[in-house]
Design a protein around this motif. Structure first.
Motif, PDB file in Angstrom:
ATOM      1  N   LEU A 528     -61.379  23.443  26.338  1.00 58.95           N
ATOM      2  CA  LEU A 528     -62.813  23.513  26.583  1.00 58.95           C
ATOM      3  C   LEU A 528     -63.506  22.451  25.744  1.00 58.95           C
ATOM      4  O   LEU A 528     -63.247  22.335  24.544  1.00 58.95           O
ATOM      5  CB  LEU A 528     -63.341  24.900  26.211  1.00 58.95           C
ATOM      6  CG  LEU A 528     -62.619  26.110  26.816  1.00 58.95           C
ATOM      7  CD1 LEU A 528     -63.300  27.402  26.392  1.00 58.95           C
ATOM      8  CD2 LEU A 528     -62.534  26.007  28.327  1.00 58.95           C
ATOM      9  N   ALA A 529     -64.336  21.674  26.384  1.00 61.08           N
ATOM     10  CA  ALA A 529     -65.153  20.627  25.749  1.00 61.08           C
ATOM     11  C   ALA A 529     -64.369  19.392  25.335  1.00 61.08           C
ATOM     12  O   ALA A 529     -64.949  18.455  24.801  1.00 61.08           O
ATOM     13  CB  ALA A 529     -65.900  21.173  24.531  1.00 61.08           C
ATOM     14  N   GLY A 530     -63.049  19.347  25.626  1.00 60.70           N
ATOM     15  CA  GLY A 530     -62.275  18.187  25.197  1.00 60.70           C
ATOM     16  C   GLY A 530     -61.303  17.657  26.222  1.00 60.70           C
ATOM     17  O   GLY A 530     -60.585  16.689  25.943  1.00 60.70           O
ATOM     18  N   GLY A 531     -61.225  18.275  27.397  1.00 59.86           N
ATOM     19  CA  GLY A 531     -60.318  17.778  28.423  1.00 59.86           C
ATOM     20  C   GLY A 531     -58.863  18.072  28.115  1.00 59.86           C
ATOM     21  O   GLY A 531     -58.514  19.099  27.533  1.00 59.86           O
ATOM     22  N   VAL A 532     -57.979  17.143  28.471  1.00 68.66           N
ATOM     23  CA  VAL A 532     -56.535  17.343  28.411  1.00 68.66           C
ATOM     24  C   VAL A 532     -55.926  16.534  27.274  1.00 68.66           C
ATOM     25  O   VAL A 532     -56.286  15.374  27.052  1.00 68.66           O
ATOM     26  CB  VAL A 532     -55.872  16.946  29.749  1.00 68.66           C
ATOM     27  CG1 VAL A 532     -54.368  17.203  29.704  1.00 68.66           C
ATOM     28  CG2 VAL A 532     -56.500  17.722  30.913  1.00 68.66           C
ATOM     29  N   TYR A 533     -54.972  17.153  26.564  1.00 68.63           N
ATOM     30  CA  TYR A 533     -54.227  16.520  25.475  1.00 68.63           C
ATOM     31  C   TYR A 533     -52.739  16.548  25.807  1.00 68.63           C
ATOM     32  O   TYR A 533     -52.268  17.376  26.589  1.00 68.63           O
ATOM     33  CB  TYR A 533     -54.443  17.250  24.155  1.00 68.63           C
ATOM     34  CG  TYR A 533     -55.821  17.129  23.563  1.00 68.63           C
ATOM     35  CD1 TYR A 533     -56.067  16.283  22.487  1.00 68.63           C
ATOM     36  CD2 TYR A 533     -56.884  17.881  24.066  1.00 68.63           C
ATOM     37  CE1 TYR A 533     -57.327  16.182  21.922  1.00 68.63           C
ATOM     38  CE2 TYR A 533     -58.152  17.782  23.514  1.00 68.63           C
ATOM     39  CZ  TYR A 533     -58.364  16.930  22.442  1.00 68.63           C
ATOM     40  OH  TYR A 533     -59.611  16.823  21.881  1.00 68.63           O
TER      41      TYR A 533
END
Length: 681
Positions: A528-533
């Motif tokens: 949430l709030a940071g996309g994909v890692y």
């Protein structure tokens, strides 16, 4: 139905998908798959002339209907935009008209619940603690009580009209309505009010001035009964000037009271339920107008019903009379529907078709497609060995609460279960079974205090995902919504956070934490709030793959082509990468726009290249856009025809070895088995 975006060939595919069955081409087929029962039933209503027609309402699943006196229910509710139902009522004349008051408005059905029309969005009851009789057909009108906007009225001959406000009780929570002595009464959190001379006047004489939260009202002949949450029953006769207290003097004394039923023509026969917030849960009967009481305790579960964490009365919401000789009584509580045919001496469970269940995860056993594992809210892990026909509970040694996710190990008989017990956020509750779920061992760990989390509304610190390393049975990963990822390499003896580089450790969604199917050192996390890692060293460090403040949920990796990764995100789009996350592009679903919409659940077919399902969700738990299908590896989608209520789709699981078959877990209506058509070639 919205038409898809795109070129003519895409439109043709859509038309072929909806075409009647012909050869391999066929439309979608939906079938209930369990598990029946469970959940919170908020209201019950019976056809006034035909006791075989019974309606039941849920706090998250909408409306159910029975045509055989409650032996079997079916899901209805097409047309509802909210599935949090506060009350139901059947129009005595004509009884094919049914009214439902929900969290987002007032609805009317003209065909015994087959479909619903929204009458008003202003007249609603969004409070999660509902009243008892909020819809009342009397005195020439339908009267509707709300939790903050007062009372409204509709003419009986035109229930489609705009409701008329009955001024005077605005900003008061109304819990019940009743008619007595030619007047309308309202039970509120500030006592009793009577409507006279075009105004509401307090009628609290005889009530304890320190206890005025009225939870139910009922009238019979020249008697009005009032239930106060702490004090219980009061009685007012027409000739009397004040209420007379009729307390329950039994042990153990309940802490609160809610539901009331008085039999028509028999004002001395009264049923009173304890408040569903307070244990112990009790039901009482008086045969002398409340002077003396008896506890009714004989509640019998059906031996064919799936086992639930509680197998008796679980918090009374509402009582309803079924006309007949002798009359029957239905009871709705926070877990079941019950029926008695002998005045309450024996209560029988009603569960068939009542899929009032929030499903968090579904797994199909890779070696046995008949075996399904279901993670449910409240009831925990359920297991079926016959494709959903029957279910058993598998929680021996596990803390009761919400089962979040189950993982099936390559080691025979080994399962790992993630649970979020009620009111516990101090640790991760993770369990391991070596005997297919018969018994469990706690392998969980403590979490930092919730106060250490950033003050953001979407963070709650709960454990959300679990992943097993297929190469090393002792290696397990857990994702959390706030504290990031934790890892053990010794089967749960020791745990460590592995969040280096994970700047937004807010993981939430089905499959939001994934191990690469071909290389277990590689992990992906949707945040949430940071996309994909991505991590290439078993969580040792993370690299952000996407830009911007993206809210991502469900994550899926194509087992046929692990370079292809899809992530659902807020709005009507998914993120798609064809090169293991180095590059991404957005794929738009043929859905309407809404700030409350998200693509939440995603699944690639394990054996059919290119086949993908995507399920939608709304944060406000209202009607969603539904389910979408791709035949080309998530590059384009069509909408799957859906003739069931559009409830949030929480999880999707394809069935190995079966052509285009999947199980879908919903936020309220349980599991459905879906068979989709082959693509026209």
């Amino acid at each position: 139905m919205s038409l898809p975006y795109g070129i003519t060939s895409f439109l043709l595919t859509f038309i072929l998908f909806l075409s009647p069955a012909r050869g391999a081409d066929r439309a979608a087929s939906w079938q209930e798959a369990g598990y029946g029962g469970g959940g919170r039933f908020t209201s019950i209503a019976v056809h006034p002339q035909n006791p075989r027609i019974v309606y039941a309402a849920s706090d998250v699943a909408g409306i159910y209907r029975s045509r055989d006196g409650g032996l079997r229910f079916e899901i209805t509710g097409l047309g509802l935009e909210s599935f949090s139902v506060a009350d139901l009522a059947v129009n005595p004349q004509p009884p094919h008209e049914v009214v439902a008051l929900t969290g987002d408005g007032l609805y009317l059905s003209l065909n015994q619940g087959d479909s619903w029309l929204k009458v008003s969005g202003e007249v609603s009851y969004p409070s999660r603690f509902f009243g008892s009789r909020l819809l009342l057909f009397t005195l020439g009108s339908l009267w509707i009580a709300t939790d903050s906007k007062g009372v409204f009225r509709l003419p009986l001959n035109n229930l489609k009209a705009t409701p008329e406000s009955v001024a005077g009780l605005e900003n008061v929570k109304i819990n019940a309505l009743a008619a007595a002595f030619g007047f309308l009464y309202a039970g509120t959190d500030r006592g009793v009010f009577r409507r006279e001379d075009q105004a509401w006047r307090r009628q609290n004489q005889g009530l304890d001035p320190q206890a005025l939260e009225i939870t139910d009202l009922a009238s019979c002949r020249d008697t009005l009964y009032v239930v106060e949450k702490k004090k219980g029953l009061y009685r007012l006769e027409k000739a009397a000037g004040s209420f007379q207290h009729r307390p329950v003097r039994l042990s153990p004394a309940p802490k609160g009271y809610k539901a009331l039923l008085v039999l028509p023509g028999r004002p001395e026969l009264v049923y009173l339920g304890s408040h569903p917030e307070d244990w112990p849960f009790s039901l009482y009967r008086s045969q002398d107008g409340g002077a003396n009481w008896r506890s009714l305790t004989n509640f019998k579960t059906d031996p064919e019903a799936p086992v639930n964490w509680i197998n008796t009365l679980a918090g009374v919401e509402e009582l309803a009379l079924a006309p007949g000789t002798p009359p029957g009584i239905f009871l709705a509580d926070w877990w079941n529907l019950w029926h008695t045919a002998d005045g309450g001496n024996l209560w029988s469970q009603r569960h068939r078709g009542l899929q009032n269940t929030v499903v968090n995860d579904i797994k199909v056993h890779p070696g046995n497609p008949r075996m399904i594992y279901l993670c449910a809210h409240d009831n925990g892990l359920m297991i079926s060995e016959d494709r959903g026909k029957t279910w058993r509970r598998a929680m021996k040694g596990v803390a009761d609460g919400h089962a979040q996710e189950v993982e099936i190990s390559a080691v025979p008989g080994r399962l790992v279960l993630l649970v979020n017990p009620w009111e516990r956020k101090d640790r991760v509750f993770l369990y391991e079974s070596r005997d297919s779920g018969a018994t469990w061992k706690d392998i969980g760990f403590a979490l930092p205090p919730l106060a250490s989390l950033p003050k953001r509304g979407y963070l709650d610190g709960t454990a959300t995902n679990v992943e097993l390393d297929p190469r090393a049975p002792g290696t397990i990963y857990v994702g959390t919504n706030g504290f990031g990822v934790y890892k053990t390499t010794d089967g749960g003896k020791t745990w460590s956070p592995v969040n280096t580089g994970l700047a937004t450790p807010y993981i939430k969604g089905p499959g939001a934490l994934r191990i690469h199917p071909g290389n277990p050192d590689i992990l992906f996390a949707a945040t949430l709030a940071g996309g994909v890692y991505k991590s290439t060293n078993g969580g040792g460090s993370w690299q952000r793959l996407t830009s911007g403040e993206r809210f991502c949920f469900g994550l899926a990796i194509d087992p046929q082509n692990p370079s292809r990764i899809a992530a659902g995100q807020a709005g009507r789009t998914i993120l798609l990468s064809e090169d293991e996350g180095r590059n991404w592009r957005e794929v738009e679903l043929p859905a309407g726009t809404s700030p409350q919409l998200a693509v939440y659940s995603l699944a690639f077919h394990p054996e059919r290249p290119g086949v993908v399902l995507a399920g939608s969700l709304r944060y406000d738990v209202r009607a969603v856009e539904g389910l979408f299908l791709s035949y080309d590896g998530a590059n384009s989608f069509i909408r799957v025809p859906q003739e069931i209520p559009r409830v949030n789709i929480n999880t999707i699981a394809f069935v190995p070895g079966l052509p285009l078959t999947a199980y879908l877990g919903f936020n309220g209506i349980g599991i459905f088995r879906l068979e989709i058509g082959e693509k026209k070639r």
